[in-house]
Design a protein around this motif. Structure first.
Motif, PDB file in Angstrom:
ATOM      1  N   LEU A  91      15.755  13.950  -6.379  1.00 39.05           N
ATOM      2  CA  LEU A  91      14.208  14.555  -7.127  1.00 39.05           C
ATOM      3  C   LEU A  91      14.361  14.125  -8.491  1.00 39.05           C
ATOM      4  CD1 LEU A  91      12.963  17.566  -7.125  1.00 39.05           C
ATOM      5  CD2 LEU A  91      14.736  18.250  -7.075  1.00 39.05           C
ATOM      6  N   THR A  94      12.461  10.746  -8.663  1.00 38.63           N
ATOM      7  CA  THR A  94      11.239  11.133  -8.722  1.00 38.63           C
ATOM      8  C   THR A  94      10.738  12.019  -9.534  1.00 38.63           C
ATOM      9  OG1 THR A  94      11.569  11.852  -6.184  1.00 38.63           O
ATOM     10  CG2 THR A  94       9.482  13.251  -7.419  1.00 38.63           C
ATOM     11  N   SER A  97       9.916   8.688 -12.448  1.00 33.46           N
ATOM     12  CA  SER A  97       9.776   7.399 -12.002  1.00 33.46           C
ATOM     13  C   SER A  97       8.627   8.010 -12.706  1.00 33.46           C
ATOM     14  CB  SER A  97       9.512   7.809 -10.241  1.00 33.46           C
ATOM     15  OG  SER A  97      10.845   7.190  -9.167  1.00 33.46           O
ATOM     16  N   THR A 139       6.424   4.075  -5.199  1.00 33.14           N
ATOM     17  CA  THR A 139       8.146   5.197  -5.501  1.00 33.14           C
ATOM     18  C   THR A 139       8.075   6.198  -5.852  1.00 33.14           C
ATOM     19  OG1 THR A 139       8.240   2.522  -6.211  1.00 33.14           O
ATOM     20  CG2 THR A 139       9.739   4.395  -6.871  1.00 33.14           C
ATOM     21  N   THR A 140       7.350   7.222  -6.156  1.00 30.35           N
ATOM     22  CA  THR A 140       7.668   8.014  -6.617  1.00 30.35           C
ATOM     23  C   THR A 140       7.492   9.500  -5.609  1.00 30.35           C
ATOM     24  OG1 THR A 140       5.901   8.030  -9.042  1.00 30.35           O
ATOM     25  CG2 THR A 140       6.719  10.426  -7.748  1.00 30.35           C
ATOM     26  N   LEU A 141       6.297   8.687  -4.384  1.00 26.13           N
ATOM     27  CA  LEU A 141       5.955   9.637  -3.338  1.00 26.13           C
ATOM     28  C   LEU A 141       6.827   9.870  -1.973  1.00 26.13           C
ATOM     29  CD1 LEU A 141       2.706   9.172  -2.544  1.00 26.13           C
ATOM     30  CD2 LEU A 141       3.708  11.024  -3.951  1.00 26.13           C
ATOM     31  N   ALA A 143      10.642   8.083  -3.024  1.00 24.83           N
ATOM     32  CA  ALA A 143      11.681   9.688  -3.452  1.00 24.83           C
ATOM     33  C   ALA A 143      11.648  10.616  -2.891  1.00 24.83           C
ATOM     34  CB  ALA A 143      11.718   9.037  -5.386  1.00 24.83           C
ATOM     35  N   ALA A 144      10.385  11.309  -3.811  1.00 26.65           N
ATOM     36  CA  ALA A 144      10.179  12.580  -3.086  1.00 26.65           C
ATOM     37  C   ALA A 144      10.767  13.234  -1.893  1.00 26.65           C
ATOM     38  CB  ALA A 144       8.716  12.813  -3.458  1.00 26.65           C
ATOM     39  N   THR A 169      12.550   2.357  -1.877  1.00 23.38           N
ATOM     40  CA  THR A 169      12.124   3.231  -2.803  1.00 23.38           C
ATOM     41  C   THR A 169      12.040   2.027  -4.080  1.00 23.38           C
ATOM     42  OG1 THR A 169      13.682   3.908  -3.301  1.00 23.38           O
ATOM     43  CG2 THR A 169      12.274   5.230  -2.633  1.00 23.38           C
TER      44      THR A 169
END
Length: 657
Positions: A91, A94, A97, A139-141, A143-144, A169
């Motif tokens: 989290l 996310t 990032s 990367t953000t997606l 990690a989420a 990631t």
């Protein structure tokens, strides 16, 4: 005290990393105002800080999952808490990032923040259409996604795939930064990817151990630490090798290592790594063996706290290096050759037979894979001999030879020329898919592991347990089935070369690595179904195996003949656009590749046929001996019963007549 310890030490580590980062930025020039296009001090300083938070949270996420999968039983409280730590870290990653992607947009576009629609459209275009923005969005997606999966998944097997997604990631990050603009593009990407993954396992594992203090009991702690030490030593070796490779690509010459700010920061990071390596070896060689008393365990916790603080300093240096200009110019050549445009590297010297053995193009993934595979195999053989068990010497020789051949194909002259010559590519393909497996399969690595690796007494999964889980899985049963293995082996030839997969595997580094894995695995499964020693669920009788081999040989020969007789150049805008002034024409070279697939590719098939015939003959001889021993034990009871049955039938026939 434990509660304060596990809060204060990670917080102090982050603080140390931030201080070292700011110092590295000031020393290396990463925070200086650029001559053109200044995005502002907030972006110049905020971007590396946000990236540092990404690195630290990614490490905690991956390290906690690795520890859960390797050190704990699924019924343990520490196992569940490790997954919770991974979820929290994912989290944080996310959010970090997303912030890094946003600050990256401000940095590259030099656009002041605004709430109007124009700014929003530019930001949306950056994240959806620009490669750098897409990388941070992915990367953000990811990690989420990992954060959600960590909340939903507790099963060990399913958690393994969550761990794979967590490691994924890091892939977009490995494709960014200095790697993208370096002449040694493939080496830079590979070394950076390995560096990030194994630093994360090491650093994140240490963080997780500290956060689990008070949850891991005193009796359990020595076992957990010993298991983590194995991961940490492997991680240290990979981090050291990949770090050296990264430095070589980005620094260029030794004098720049000393005379430039970038090189001096690298030396500082090397010093931190040496300290960490000494800590690790002392921990495994001394502390782990003496962790039975309360005093020694207390010493361990303070020792690991100091180790984590040094890791924080190394993380700060790494984040600072990412913003420091490298001595090697990252400006693209203003007059690139066709080969540089296509491959990112200059055309190698004219091919000669000798250069297959004198020109090298190292791939760290396979260099390390082959090294570890040989090392652990020899350790297994040593363990068997140490306890008095026998292991055929020829299996060891074949395994080492197979790994040596795999190392050469992925690092030697063939790897250096296969992007430019179709014939070199085909030679690599045939060797990977056919010759290497013929050497590796008789090595029986699964059988060796089952005999040499100790079974764990708890419900956790170590090397032996994970191998058994893999080979007995439904997926393994499908792909190891002789019919599937044969269709996959010959069918993937046509599917690969006559679909866009060929272009992807040729022009993209990740595609190239996938190609090696696929053809190596496809060949291994096919050879395993024919002459394998390791246990599989389904294996045909010898007559059917011979038919299986002959069918594969036939389809394989037609494939080679098809390429050899073709007048259409495959990937004409690649092999035909290299600008080569030496060697045969691209079409002639392609036809030579077809000849390799047809003729040289049949040599391993002949070897397989000979081995298959030998095994068949031995099987018949063993069956004959077994039958003879059974007859001796029963005084030919079966034969006598059969003769009596014939006699009764003859008597019955005579009475009827």
């Amino acid at each position: 005290m434990p509660r304060l310890f596990k809060i204060a030490i990670p917080a102090l580590t982050v603080l140390v990393a931030l201080v070292v980062l700011l110092g590295a930025l000031a020393f290396g020039g990463g925070s200086r105002t650029p001559a053109l296009g200044d995005p502002g001090v907030v972006v110049r300083v905020g971007l590396p800080i946000a990236k540092l938070l990404v690195d630290l949270s990614a490490a905690t996420m991956i390290g906690s999952l690795a520890l859960a999968l390797w050190a704990f039983a699924s019924r343990e409280r520490a196992y569940v808490r490790s997954i919770d730590i991974a979820a929290a870290a994912a989290l944080v990653m996310t959010l970090a990032s997303a912030a890094t992607g946003f600050l990256t947009f401000l940095n590259v576009s030099v656009t002041p923040f605004s709430l109007d629609s124009k700014f929003g459209n530019q930001l949306g275009f950056f994240f959806t259409s620009i490669e750098l923005g897409q990388a941070w969005l992915i990367t953000t997606l990811l990690a989420a996604l990992v954060a959600v999966l960590c909340i939903a998944v507790t099963n060990q097997t399913a958690l393994f795939f969550v761990g794979v997604a967590a490691a994924g990631t890091l892939v977009p990050m490995a494709l960014q930064g200095h790697s993208a603009g370096t002449a040694g593009h493939s080496m830079a990407i590979t070394s950076m990817g390995l560096h990030l993954v194994f630093v994360s396992v090491w650093l994140g594992g240490v963080v997780t151990l500290i956060l689990l203090r008070g949850i891991i009991g005193p009796d359990r702690l020595p076992v957990v630490v010993a298991r983590f030490s194995t991961l940490a030593i492997i991680a240290f070796i990979v981090v050291a090798v990949s770090g050296v490779a990264n430095a070589m690509v980005r620094i260029g010459t030794f004098d720049k290592l000393i005379s430039t700010p970038y090189g001096q920061l690298v030396l500082a990071k090397v010093a931190a790594m040496v300290v960490l390596g000494a800590f690790g070896f002392w921990q495994r060689g001394f502390l782990v063996k003496r962790m039975t008393g309360a005093a020694t365990q207390k010493m361990f916790w303070w020792f690991i706290a100091i180790e984590l603080l040094v890791m924080g300093a190394a993380a700060g240096l790494a984040a600072g290096l990412a913003r420091t200009p490298t001595p090697v110019s990252e400006t693209l050549n203003q007059n690139p050759t066709p080969a540089e445009i296509l491959t990112g590297s200059v055309l190698p010297p004219e091919f000669t037979f000798e250069r297959y053995f004198t020109v090298w193009n190292f791939d760290l993934i396979w260099l390390l894979f082959c090294g570890f595979a040989i090392f652990f195999y020899l350790v297994g053989v040593y363990r068997l001999h140490k306890r008095g068990d026998k292991w055929p010497w020829y299996r060891t020789v074949l395994w080492v030879a197979g790994m040596g051949l795999l190392f050469y194909i992925t690092n030697g002259g063939i790897n250096a020329y296969e992007m430019y010559l179709f014939s070199a590519h085909m030679g690599a393909h045939m060797t990977l898919g056919m010759m290497v497996p013929i050497l590796l399969v008789p090595g029986a690595p699964v059988t060796l592991a089952m005999r040499a690796v100790e079974k764990r007494p708890d419900d956790s999964r170590g090397g032996r347990e994970w191998i058994l889980k893999a080979v007995h899985s439904g997926y393994a049963n499908v792909i190891s089935h002789p019919l599937f293995a044969t269709v996959n082996f010959v069918g993937s030839l046509w599917l690969f070369y006559y679909t866009p997969i060929f272009r992807w595997a040729t022009s993209d580094h990740i595609g190239h690595e996938w190609m090696i894995v696929h053809f190596l695995l496809a060949g291994y499964l096919f050879v395993q179904s024919l002459i394998g020693i390791d246990p599989v669920k389904t294996r045909y009788p010898y007559p059917f195996r011979l038919i299986q081999l002959l069918a594969a040989m036939t389809v394989h020969a037609f494939f080679g003949l098809g390429i050899m007789s073709s007048e259409n150049l495959m990937l004409a805008d690649w092999y035909g656009a290299m600008g080569r002034t030496w060697g045969s024409t691209p079409l002639e070279d392609q036809q030579a590749g077809g000849a390799i697939a047809w003729s040289v590719g049949e040599i391993p098939n002949l070897i397989l046929a000979l081995v298959l015939g030998y095994q068949w003959n031995r099987s018949d001889a063993k069956e004959a001996k077994r039958t003879d021993r059974q007859a001796d034990r029963t005084d030919d009871a079966e034969l006598k019963a059969y003769n009596e049955m014939l006699a009764r039938q003859a008597a019955a026939d005579s009475q009827q007549n």
